[in-house]
Design a protein around this motif. Structure first.
Motif, PDB file in Angstrom:
ATOM      1  N   ILE A 109      -2.455   3.689 -12.610  1.00 33.32           N
ATOM      2  CA  ILE A 109      -2.700   4.810 -11.708  1.00 33.32           C
ATOM      3  C   ILE A 109      -2.870   6.105 -12.503  1.00 33.32           C
ATOM      4  O   ILE A 109      -3.753   6.928 -12.227  1.00 33.32           O
ATOM      5  N   LEU A 110      -2.030   6.290 -13.534  1.00 32.27           N
ATOM      6  CA  LEU A 110      -2.176   7.474 -14.404  1.00 32.27           C
ATOM      7  C   LEU A 110      -3.525   7.476 -15.106  1.00 32.27           C
ATOM      8  O   LEU A 110      -4.217   8.505 -15.168  1.00 32.27           O
ATOM      9  N   GLN A 167       0.830  -1.207   0.000  1.00 36.21           N
ATOM     10  CA  GLN A 167       0.000   0.000   0.000  1.00 36.21           C
ATOM     11  C   GLN A 167       0.864   1.256   0.000  1.00 36.21           C
ATOM     12  O   GLN A 167       0.554   2.250  -0.683  1.00 36.21           O
ATOM     13  N   LYS A 168       1.970   1.207   0.733  1.00 33.03           N
ATOM     14  CA  LYS A 168       2.887   2.350   0.763  1.00 33.03           C
ATOM     15  C   LYS A 168       3.467   2.616  -0.623  1.00 33.03           C
ATOM     16  O   LYS A 168       3.586   3.775  -1.057  1.00 33.03           O
ATOM     17  N   LEU A 169       3.827   1.550  -1.345  1.00 33.84           N
ATOM     18  CA  LEU A 169       4.330   1.701  -2.714  1.00 33.84           C
ATOM     19  C   LEU A 169       3.256   2.296  -3.609  1.00 33.84           C
ATOM     20  O   LEU A 169       3.533   3.214  -4.399  1.00 33.84           O
ATOM     21  N   HIS A 191       2.790   5.936  -2.919  1.00 28.76           N
ATOM     22  CA  HIS A 191       3.930   6.673  -3.471  1.00 28.76           C
ATOM     23  C   HIS A 191       3.759   6.900  -4.968  1.00 28.76           C
ATOM     24  O   HIS A 191       3.957   8.020  -5.475  1.00 28.76           O
ATOM     25  N   LEU A 192       3.372   5.852  -5.687  1.00 32.49           N
ATOM     26  CA  LEU A 192       3.168   5.983  -7.132  1.00 32.49           C
ATOM     27  C   LEU A 192       2.008   6.925  -7.439  1.00 32.49           C
ATOM     28  O   LEU A 192       2.053   7.687  -8.416  1.00 32.49           O
ATOM     29  N   LYS A 209       1.793  14.396  -9.989  1.00 33.49           N
ATOM     30  CA  LYS A 209       2.744  15.348 -10.579  1.00 33.49           C
ATOM     31  C   LYS A 209       3.173  14.899 -11.967  1.00 33.49           C
ATOM     32  O   LYS A 209       4.152  15.406 -12.521  1.00 33.49           O
ATOM     33  N   ASN A 210       2.438  13.905 -12.505  1.00 30.91           N
ATOM     34  CA  ASN A 210       2.722  13.352 -13.827  1.00 30.91           C
ATOM     35  C   ASN A 210       4.143  12.793 -13.923  1.00 30.91           C
ATOM     36  O   ASN A 210       4.771  12.848 -14.978  1.00 30.91           O
ATOM     37  N   PHE A 211       4.631  12.273 -12.816  1.00 33.12           N
ATOM     38  CA  PHE A 211       5.967  11.678 -12.734  1.00 33.12           C
ATOM     39  C   PHE A 211       7.056  12.636 -13.225  1.00 33.12           C
ATOM     40  O   PHE A 211       8.007  12.226 -13.887  1.00 33.12           O
TER      41      PHE A 211
END
Length: 408
Positions: A179-180, A134-136, A139-140, A146-148
């Motif tokens: 996710i995007l 869930q933490k990962l 984070h993603l 911020k659109n990576f």
């Protein structure tokens, strides 16, 4: 007074230990003479082999769905101290420490990621636990908002090419792009780097299977760095043992498992992973009231030096034998010897790709979409307990099917 059976850990081994104990107590008509308590960190059986996947939905099963109907007590907390001589366990709970006594103990506290003594290791992510996965994902999601953008944001580093490492490295792009998409954004062509200390990825596989893994990684445009390891991790990247620095905001460690530290409270021989050696009935020879099951147990599987691995295909069956034998031992009934000589591996290698191997030499049986479908069949159906509680109870009988035949 009822006999107290205490189970520490609610993973595959612990869950099936609890159900098997209830089933066997009913078989012996001793259900009213036994109280079963299971201690777990949360109220779920986590489907740990799937934590690398694109989505975390459906990867936890509520323990009390089964336990309440079967009168199994669930205590949420962390077992911290075990005194085998006095038959006491200290459990840290939200309301403070509790001391539990037992007549018989099943240790099924599982495994954890191996501690790695390198600077910045705490900055890495993992999929060892649901909270870690869930933490990962969080984070993603934050990077996706911020659109990576930013140095190293579109580069993912995965350290370790064991089964989890292979699955993580071939799925992480898909996970990030999902996710995007969920945020209404366009996909990104991410860069993925796999760090492997040995000279070749997948060297634990037979040659044909190893070749398939390497070809698949190449086809998915995954960069493989062989013969190096993580030397240091920072917020903006990782330094490798050869001095090379890779800019990345997401470094994922999958480097090995070791047995729960609770094993250290018991006398007796332990293997290099910290697991307790048990006899054919899963008992510790130094105690007449302790069984170890799952990732904390080392039990031979044949006469050629192979022993159980830290994998759900072993833990499920070890649990079923553990609960059965604990109850029979409590009520002076014959114990059932554990025997499991079959071994398969199934690995997910991303969209349209997967692999099934058979035997301790891990020979290739199926690959491509066929291998992928077998993996999904195993991890989305076969390792889940039956939805019906009574059916799950019946399934807890200690017998080991031919896993290789069932998988194909």
């Amino acid at each position: 007074m009822k006999k107290q059976l205490l189970i520490i850990g609610g993973g595959f081994a612990g869950f099936w230990s609890a159900l098997s104990a209830i089933r066997q107590s009913r078989e012996l008509k001793k259900e009213n003479e036994l109280e079963v308590t299971l201690v777990n960190m949360d109220e779920y059986l986590t489907i740990r082999p799937r934590l690398y996947e694109v989505s975390l939905e459906g990867l936890r099963v509520e323990l009390n769905k089964y336990f309440k109907q079967l009168n199994i007590k669930l205590m949420i907390g962390k077992a911290e101290i075990i005194n085998p001589e006095q038959k006491l366990v200290t459990v840290a709970t939200e309301s403070g420490s509790r001391i539990l006594n037992y007549d018989y103990l099943i240790l099924s506290s599982g495994s954890v990621l191996k501690a790695i003594n390198i600077p910045g290791i705490e900055k890495t992510f993992n999929v060892d636990t649901f909270n870690g996965a869930q933490k990962l994902e969080d984070h993603l999601t934050k990077l996706a908002h911020k659109n990576f953008e930013g140095n190293g944001a579109t580069t993912f580093i995965v350290a370790g090419s064991g089964l989890t490492g292979l699955e993580m490295v071939t799925v992480i792009k898909e996970k990030a792009n999902k996710i995007l998409t969920d945020q209404g954004k366009d996909s990104i062509d991410f860069k993925v780097v796999l760090i492997e200390k040995s000279d070749k990825v997948g060297n634990y596989y037979a040659s044909e299977a190893q070749d398939y893994v390497i070809e698949t990684l190449k086809a998915k445009d995954i960069t493989v760095a062989n013969g190096v390891y993580l030397k240091a991790v920072e917020n903006n990247g990782a330094t490798l043992s050869d001095g090379h620095f890779i800019a990345s905001q997401t470094v994922i460690s999958t480097i090995g498992l070791v047995a729960s530290s609770l094993c250290n409270f018991f006398k007796g021989e332990k293997d290099k992973l910290g697991r307790l050696h048990v006899n054919e009935f899963l008992q510790l020879k130094e105690y007449n009231n302790v069984i170890a099951a799952g990732d904390v147990a080392n039990i031979p599987t044949d006469d050629e030096g192979n022993s159980s691995l830290m994998a759900c295909q072993f833990s499920m069956f070890l649990g079923k034998f553990a609960g059965h034998n604990a109850v029979n031992s409590l009520f002076s009934e014959p114990l059932k010897a554990y025997s499991y000589k079959d071994y398969v591996t199934c690995v997910d290698l991303g969209q349209q790709d997967g692999m099934l191997t058979s035997g301790w030499d891990r020979k290739l049986v199926a690959s491509g979409i066929e291998g992928k479908n077998i993996k999904m069949e195993v991890t989305t159906k076969l390792i889940y307990p039956a939805d019906d509680v009574i059916t799950a109870l019946e399934d807890s009988y200690p017998e080991v099917p031919n896993v290789a035949e069932n998988a194909v």
